[in-house]
Design an enzyme around this catalytic site. Structure first.
Site, PDB file in Angstrom:
ATOM      1  N   ASP A   1       0.848  -1.198   0.000  1.00  9.22           N
ATOM      2  CA  ASP A   1       0.000   0.000   0.000  1.00  9.22           C
ATOM      3  C   ASP A   1       0.880   1.245   0.000  1.00  9.22           C
ATOM      4  OD1 ASP A   1      -2.910   1.074   0.685  1.00  9.22           O
ATOM      5  OD2 ASP A   1      -1.481   2.239   1.863  1.00  9.22           O
TER       6      ASP A   1
ATOM      7  N   TYR B   1       3.140   9.877  -0.351  1.00 13.31           N
ATOM      8  CA  TYR B   1       4.202   9.292   0.479  1.00 13.31           C
ATOM      9  C   TYR B   1       5.570   9.553  -0.157  1.00 13.31           C
ATOM     10  CZ  TYR B   1       0.299   6.587   2.535  1.00 13.31           C
ATOM     11  OH  TYR B   1      -0.886   6.194   3.106  1.00 13.31           O
TER      12      TYR B   1
ATOM     13  N   LYS C   1      -2.705   5.885  -4.242  1.00 18.88           N
ATOM     14  CA  LYS C   1      -3.821   6.803  -3.964  1.00 18.88           C
ATOM     15  C   LYS C   1      -3.584   8.140  -4.650  1.00 18.88           C
ATOM     16  CE  LYS C   1      -3.747   4.678   0.589  1.00 18.88           C
ATOM     17  NZ  LYS C   1      -2.321   4.590   0.949  1.00 18.88           N
TER      18      LYS C   1
ATOM     19  N   HIS D   1      -7.748   9.653  -2.099  1.00 15.82           N
ATOM     20  CA  HIS D   1      -7.130   9.631  -0.765  1.00 15.82           C
ATOM     21  C   HIS D   1      -8.023  10.227   0.330  1.00 15.82           C
ATOM     22  CE1 HIS D   1      -2.799   9.280   0.942  1.00 15.82           C
ATOM     23  NE2 HIS D   1      -3.682   9.057   1.884  1.00 15.82           N
TER      24      HIS D   1
HETATM   25  P1  NAD Z   1       0.572   1.649  11.859  1.00 23.13           P
HETATM   26  O1  NAD Z   1      -0.628   1.514  12.709  1.00 23.13           O
HETATM   27  O2  NAD Z   1       0.876   0.602  10.865  1.00 23.13           O
HETATM   28  O3  NAD Z   1       1.787   1.822  12.873  1.00 23.13           O
HETATM   29  C1  NAD Z   1       3.092   1.997  12.426  1.00 23.13           C
HETATM   30  C2  NAD Z   1       3.978   2.278  13.637  1.00 23.13           C
HETATM   31  O4  NAD Z   1       3.995   1.151  14.498  1.00 23.13           O
HETATM   32  C3  NAD Z   1       5.414   2.548  13.236  1.00 23.13           C
HETATM   33  O5  NAD Z   1       5.905   3.564  14.071  1.00 23.13           O
HETATM   34  C4  NAD Z   1       6.131   1.262  13.536  1.00 23.13           C
HETATM   35  O6  NAD Z   1       7.450   1.455  13.923  1.00 23.13           O
HETATM   36  C5  NAD Z   1       5.328   0.678  14.684  1.00 23.13           C
HETATM   37  N1  NAD Z   1       5.301  -0.804  14.623  1.00 23.13           N
HETATM   38  C6  NAD Z   1       5.026  -1.565  13.550  1.00 23.13           C
HETATM   39  N2  NAD Z   1       5.039  -2.866  13.859  1.00 23.13           N
HETATM   40  C7  NAD Z   1       5.362  -2.936  15.170  1.00 23.13           C
HETATM   41  C8  NAD Z   1       5.537  -4.015  16.065  1.00 23.13           C
HETATM   42  N3  NAD Z   1       5.365  -5.268  15.671  1.00 23.13           N
HETATM   43  N4  NAD Z   1       5.858  -3.722  17.354  1.00 23.13           N
HETATM   44  C9  NAD Z   1       6.014  -2.444  17.765  1.00 23.13           C
HETATM   45  N5  NAD Z   1       5.845  -1.387  16.961  1.00 23.13           N
HETATM   46  C10 NAD Z   1       5.521  -1.624  15.668  1.00 23.13           C
HETATM   47  O7  NAD Z   1       0.514   3.126  11.200  1.00 23.13           O
HETATM   48  P2  NAD Z   1       0.573   3.728   9.741  1.00 23.13           P
HETATM   49  O8  NAD Z   1       1.843   3.421   9.054  1.00 23.13           O
HETATM   50  O9  NAD Z   1       0.194   5.151   9.842  1.00 23.13           O
HETATM   51  O10 NAD Z   1      -0.609   2.986   8.965  1.00 23.13           O
HETATM   52  C11 NAD Z   1      -0.395   1.817   8.218  1.00 23.13           C
HETATM   53  C12 NAD Z   1      -0.483   2.081   6.736  1.00 23.13           C
HETATM   54  O11 NAD Z   1      -1.776   2.562   6.385  1.00 23.13           O
HETATM   55  C13 NAD Z   1       0.445   3.202   6.252  1.00 23.13           C
HETATM   56  O12 NAD Z   1       1.787   2.802   6.226  1.00 23.13           O
HETATM   57  C14 NAD Z   1      -0.183   3.529   4.935  1.00 23.13           C
HETATM   58  O13 NAD Z   1       0.155   2.567   3.970  1.00 23.13           O
HETATM   59  C15 NAD Z   1      -1.660   3.478   5.293  1.00 23.13           C
HETATM   60  N6  NAD Z   1      -2.195   4.800   5.708  1.00 23.13           N
HETATM   61  C16 NAD Z   1      -3.216   5.335   4.979  1.00 23.13           C
HETATM   62  C17 NAD Z   1      -3.763   6.556   5.319  1.00 23.13           C
HETATM   63  C18 NAD Z   1      -4.884   7.105   4.504  1.00 23.13           C
HETATM   64  O14 NAD Z   1      -5.240   8.285   4.681  1.00 23.13           O
HETATM   65  N7  NAD Z   1      -5.458   6.340   3.618  1.00 23.13           N
HETATM   66  C19 NAD Z   1      -3.264   7.281   6.418  1.00 23.13           C
HETATM   67  C20 NAD Z   1      -2.225   6.713   7.164  1.00 23.13           C
HETATM   68  C21 NAD Z   1      -1.727   5.472   6.816  1.00 23.13           C
END
Ligand code: NAD
Length: 286
Positions: free
Chosen positions: A50, A55, A81, A114
Site C-alpha cells: 500500500d 508518500y 492513492k 485519498h
Molecule cells: P501503523 O498503525 O501501521 O503503525 C506503524 C507504527 O507502528 C510505526 O511507528 C512502527 O514502527 C510501529 N510498529 C510496527 N510494527 C510494530 C511491532 N510489531 N511492534 C512495535 N511497533 C511496531 O501506522 P501507519 O503506518 O500510519 O498505517 C499503516 C499504513 O496505512 C500506512 O503505512 C499507509 O500505507 C496506510 N495509511 C493510509 C492513510 C490514509 O489516509 N489512507 C493514512 C495513514 C496510513
C-alpha cells in the site's frame, strides 16, 4: 472467511482477489530503506503493498518490485492513492500516469481517492469527487486499474459518489484500530459490499502499550501488534501494518496461528476512543 496465511485473499465486489494483509509504507522515505523494507516484506510473504503519491516513495517501491526475484509482478497486489491536490478529471488522469511511471508498472491493482473533502474543494467537494471518479472509471474500463475505491470516506461522502457512479467503489480505506472502530462507516460499507481496509491498524504505534490489549495479547503469547492485526482480520477488515524493521515486518505477519475469542473481541470492539490520529475527513486542511 478464515485467513490462513498472507496470500489468502478477500474477494472484491468485482471478483478481484486482494491479499488479506497489506504492507503499509507511509513515512518510509524514497531511498534504500524503502527498497529494503518492501523487499523484506515480499521475502517474508506479503503480497500486497500500500502506497500513495503523497508518500513520495513510489520510485523506490517500483525498484523493489522490479528487482524482487521472489515473485512476479502479477502475483503482487499494488495500491496507490490519488493525492488531494490532483482531484478533477484531467488532473487525475495525469496523476495516475505519474504514479504508474514512478512505480514502473503497466497497471495498478487498486487506486483510491485519498480524502473526500480537500483543501481547495471545501465548497464543491461533491463535484470534485464525482469528476475524479469519472477518471477512475475510465482508467478502470481501460484495464489500467483492476479495482477502484476511496479512502477516509464517511457514509455521506459515499452516498454522493454511489448515487452518480457507473462503477461502485470496491474499497474504503479508513483509520481503524482498537480504540477507533468507526462503526457507522464499517456497517455502511459492509452492507454495500465495499471492503474495509484498516489504516493505522496499530494506532500508528499509539495503542501498543494499552493495558487491555496487553492482557489479551499475553493470554495468546502474542504481541499487542499481532493482536491488533488479528482483531482486524477477525472483523473482516484488511489491515495495512507498516514497519521498516525486518523482525517487526515478520512479527506482523505471524498472526494466523491464534484466534481471539468472542468475549475478548467484544471487549476490544468496545474499547473507549484511544490512539487515534484525530483527523476528521470533513475537516482536514490539506
Ligand atoms: P501503523 O498503525 O501501521 O503503525 C506503524 C507504527 O507502528 C510505526 O511507528 C512502527 O514502527 C510501529 N510498529 C510496527 N510494527 C510494530 C511491532 N510489531 N511492534 C512495535 N511497533 C511496531 O501506522 P501507519 O503506518 O500510519 O498505517 C499503516 C499504513 O496505512 C500506512 O503505512 C499507509 O500505507 C496506510 N495509511 C493510509 C492513510 C490514509 O489516509 N489512507 C493514512 C495513514 C496510513
Amino acid at each position: 472467511m478464515k485467513m490462513n496465511d498472507l496470500s489468502d485473499s478477500y474477494t472484491l465486489s468485482n471478483g478481484i482477489e486482494i491479499p488479506c494483509i497489506g504492507f503499509g509504507t507511509f513515512l518510509i522515505s524514497d531511498n534504500e530503506i524503502a527498497i529494503r523494507s518492501v523487499k523484506a516484506a515480499i521475502d517474508i510473504g506479503y503480497r500486497h503493498i500500500d502506497t500513495a503519491a503523497i508518500y513520495g516513495n513510489e520510485k523506490s517501491i517500483g525498484v523493489a518490485i522490479k528487482t524482487s526475484n521472489v515473485v512476479s509482478r502479477e502475483k503482487l497486489f499494488v495500491t496507490s492513492k490519488l493525492w488531494n491536490s490532483e482531484q478533477g478529471y484531467e488532473n487525475t488522469l495525469a496523476a495516475f500516469e505519474r504514479t504508474i511511471k514512478d512505480l514502473q508498472l503497466e497497471y495498478l491493482d487498486l487506486y483510491l481517492i485519498h480524502w473526500p473533502v480537500v483543501k481547495g474543494h471545501k465548497e464543491d467537494w461533491q463535484k470534485s469527487i464525482l469528476d475524479t471518479w469519472k477518471a477512475f472509471e475510465k482508467l478502470y474500463k481501460e484495464g489500467k486499474i483492476r479495482a477502484i475505491g476511496v479512502s477516509n470516506f464517511f457514509p455521506h461522502h459515499l452516498n454522493i459518489l454511489m448515487a452518480d457512479a457507473e462503477i461502485q467503489p470496491m474499497v474504503n480505506q479508513i483509520e481503524l484500530h482498537p480504540g477507533q472502530t468507526q462503526d457507522e462507516t464499517v456497517l455502511f460499507c459492509q452492507k454495500n459490499n465495499i471492503l474495509i481496509e484498516a489504516w493505522g491498524p496499530l494506532g500508528q504505534g499509539g495503542i501498543l502499550s494499552n493495558p487491555i490489549l496487553q492482557k489479551i495479547a499475553e493470554k495468546h503469547n502474542k504481541s499487542v501488534a499481532q493482536l491488533c492485526i488479528r482483531w482486524s482480520l477477525q472483523n473482516n477488515f484488511l489491515p495495512l501494518p507498516k514497519s521498516i524493521t525486518q523482525d517487526r515486518i515478520s512479527e506482523n505477519a505471524n498472526v494466523f496461528d491464534f484466534e481471539v475469542g468472542l468475549e475478548d473481541m467484544e471487549i476490544i470492539n468496545k474499547m473507549p476512543y484511544s490512539g487515534g490520529s484525530g483527523l476528521n475527513p470533513d475537516n482536514i486542511d490539506f
